[in-house]
Design a protein around this motif. Structure first.
Motif, PDB file in Angstrom:
ATOM      1  N   PHE A   1      68.915  64.931  33.197  1.00 36.37           N
ATOM      2  CA  PHE A   1      68.153  65.466  32.072  1.00 36.37           C
ATOM      3  C   PHE A   1      68.596  64.791  30.770  1.00 36.37           C
ATOM      4  O   PHE A   1      67.768  64.390  29.941  1.00 36.37           O
ATOM      5  CB  PHE A   1      68.361  66.979  31.970  1.00 36.37           C
TER       6      PHE A   1
ATOM      7  N   MET B   1      66.336  73.684  43.969  1.00 37.53           N
ATOM      8  CA  MET B   1      66.744  72.654  43.022  1.00 37.53           C
ATOM      9  C   MET B   1      65.827  71.429  43.029  1.00 37.53           C
ATOM     10  O   MET B   1      65.560  70.859  41.963  1.00 37.53           O
ATOM     11  CB  MET B   1      68.194  72.236  43.292  1.00 37.53           C
TER      12      MET B   1
ATOM     13  N   ILE C   1      74.228  70.968  39.872  1.00 33.60           N
ATOM     14  CA  ILE C   1      73.772  71.325  38.530  1.00 33.60           C
ATOM     15  C   ILE C   1      74.248  70.289  37.515  1.00 33.60           C
ATOM     16  O   ILE C   1      73.531  69.941  36.570  1.00 33.60           O
ATOM     17  CB  ILE C   1      74.262  72.738  38.161  1.00 33.60           C
TER      18      ILE C   1
ATOM     19  N   ASN D   1      61.637  73.777  28.710  1.00 30.50           N
ATOM     20  CA  ASN D   1      62.457  73.978  29.907  1.00 30.50           C
ATOM     21  C   ASN D   1      63.247  75.279  29.816  1.00 30.50           C
ATOM     22  O   ASN D   1      63.273  76.081  30.757  1.00 30.50           O
ATOM     23  CB  ASN D   1      63.409  72.793  30.087  1.00 30.50           C
TER      24      ASN D   1
ATOM     25  N   ASP E   1      63.170  71.958  40.590  1.00 29.86           N
ATOM     26  CA  ASP E   1      63.641  71.774  39.218  1.00 29.86           C
ATOM     27  C   ASP E   1      63.708  70.297  38.853  1.00 29.86           C
ATOM     28  O   ASP E   1      63.332  69.894  37.742  1.00 29.86           O
ATOM     29  CB  ASP E   1      65.029  72.410  39.054  1.00 29.86           C
ATOM     30  N   PHE E   2      64.215  69.479  39.777  1.00 28.20           N
ATOM     31  CA  PHE E   2      64.276  68.036  39.528  1.00 28.20           C
ATOM     32  C   PHE E   2      62.875  67.465  39.333  1.00 28.20           C
ATOM     33  O   PHE E   2      62.639  66.657  38.430  1.00 28.20           O
ATOM     34  CB  PHE E   2      64.973  67.328  40.692  1.00 28.20           C
TER      35      PHE E   2
ATOM     36  N   TRP F   1      71.932  67.411  37.813  1.00 33.34           N
ATOM     37  CA  TRP F   1      70.667  67.760  37.156  1.00 33.34           C
ATOM     38  C   TRP F   1      70.793  67.578  35.643  1.00 33.34           C
ATOM     39  O   TRP F   1      69.929  66.976  35.002  1.00 33.34           O
ATOM     40  CB  TRP F   1      70.305  69.213  37.478  1.00 33.34           C
TER      41      TRP F   1
ATOM     42  N   MET G   1      61.432  68.419  36.009  1.00 31.52           N
ATOM     43  CA  MET G   1      62.051  67.638  34.950  1.00 31.52           C
ATOM     44  C   MET G   1      61.380  66.279  34.811  1.00 31.52           C
ATOM     45  O   MET G   1      61.060  65.842  33.700  1.00 31.52           O
ATOM     46  CB  MET G   1      63.546  67.448  35.245  1.00 31.52           C
TER      47      MET G   1
END
Length: 298
Positions: free
Chosen positions: A218, A278, A211, A242, A281-282, A214, A285
């Motif tokens: 970000f 995850m 995290i 987001n 999520d990456f 991440w 992004m």
């Protein structure tokens, strides 16, 4: 080319900080901000304690963010960070507090443009397969109640994310870029601080460092958008979409899920399932960052 780092507009964001770029002033500014924030946070906590002293269960709800009231209390508290930054900028740097956004004539239309394209992108991704998160989503709030709460929920999320952007991509990036030319300083340093602010080993367990990575990536991508745009408007838009997606639409059931319409079938404690999602999520992004860059090219 889309991939080239054209940061010529960054001077529009940093020119106001160039008048007083001294490192000692940056350190003093942060000290003033931290002091102001602590004092305001103590008052805020005391006020909340007085208002909820006959509801001892509210403390547990606040820690987990498990109810709408708890989430509003948590998210709106981030407004104290914005106020602290504005005070520090005015007192220490002797400039307009709103200058941390960059030129407002850029920030506002850039925010609207990026927000529009990201809303369309998010809607398309929700409609298209694959669906779900490896299982059926669990309804958290009745749709009618969720819709009634939605305007306040969006406002609360905006307060939260704008505070982070104001401090990291606004104040810190402005002041460091006014003093140092290298992106390794003004892009990486604030992003590293932002990343480790997301380090939660007790809640995330074995996923804590993932995290952090991440959040660090970000932060770097938001710094890139800010340098390309000359304002933090685009970064605010990406951060807003987001967090609305992760807090208001579909959230984890055991971590800040009180405002969400749905909960995922797994929680923060389900390390293996969370880790499996995850990469999504990456990817999201990166896609959001690229979409924002395309919006800025129009």
């Amino acid at each position: 080319m889309l991939w080239r780092p054209d940061y010529s507009a960054h001077v529009l964001h940093t020119v106001v900080a160039a008048k007083r770029p001294e490192i000692w002033r940056l350190v003093l500014g942060i000290s003033v901000m931290v002091t102001c924030y602590i004092l305001m946070a103590l008052f805020y906590q005391q006020a909340i304690s007085e208002l909820t002293r006959y509801q001892p269960e509210f403390l547990d709800e606040l820690i987990a963010g498990s109810t709408p009231l708890a989430m509003y209390t948590l998210l709106l508290s981030f407004g104290l960070i914005s106020v602290a930054v504005f005070i520090g900028v005015r007192l220490v740097h002797k400039r307009d507090p709103l200058s941390v956004f960059g030129p407002m004539m850029l920030a506002v239309p850039q925010f609207a443009r990026v927000l529009g394209i990201l809303v369309i992108l998010s809607a398309a991704l929700m409609i298209l397969p694959p669906y779900g998160f490896g299982g059926e989503l669990v309804l958290n709030l009745a749709p009618g109640l969720w819709a009634v709460l939605l305007p306040l929920s969006l406002l609360a999320v905006f307060v939260q994310i704008s505070a982070e952007e104001i401090f990291f991509r606004g104040y810190l990036q402005q002041q460091l870029a006014a003093r140092f030319r290298s992106p390794l300083v003004w892009m990486v340093l604030p992003s590293a601080v932002f990343a480790f602010g997301h380090y939660q080993p007790e809640e995330a367990g074995g996923n804590a460092m993932l995290i952090v990575v991440w959040a660090g990536l970000f932060g770097i991508l938001m710094a890139d958008l800010t340098a390309r745009a000359g304002s933090i408007g685009p970064a605010i838009a990406v951060h807003f979409v987001n967090n609305v997606t992760a807090l208001v639409i579909v959230a984890l059931p055991d971590s800040l899920g009180g405002l969400a319409l749905w909960h995922t079938p797994f929680g923060m404690a389900d390390e293996a399932q969370l880790r499996a999602w995850m990469p999504v999520d990456f990817a999201m992004m990166i896609v959001s960052w690229l979409a924002a860059r395309l919006a800025l090219r129009r």
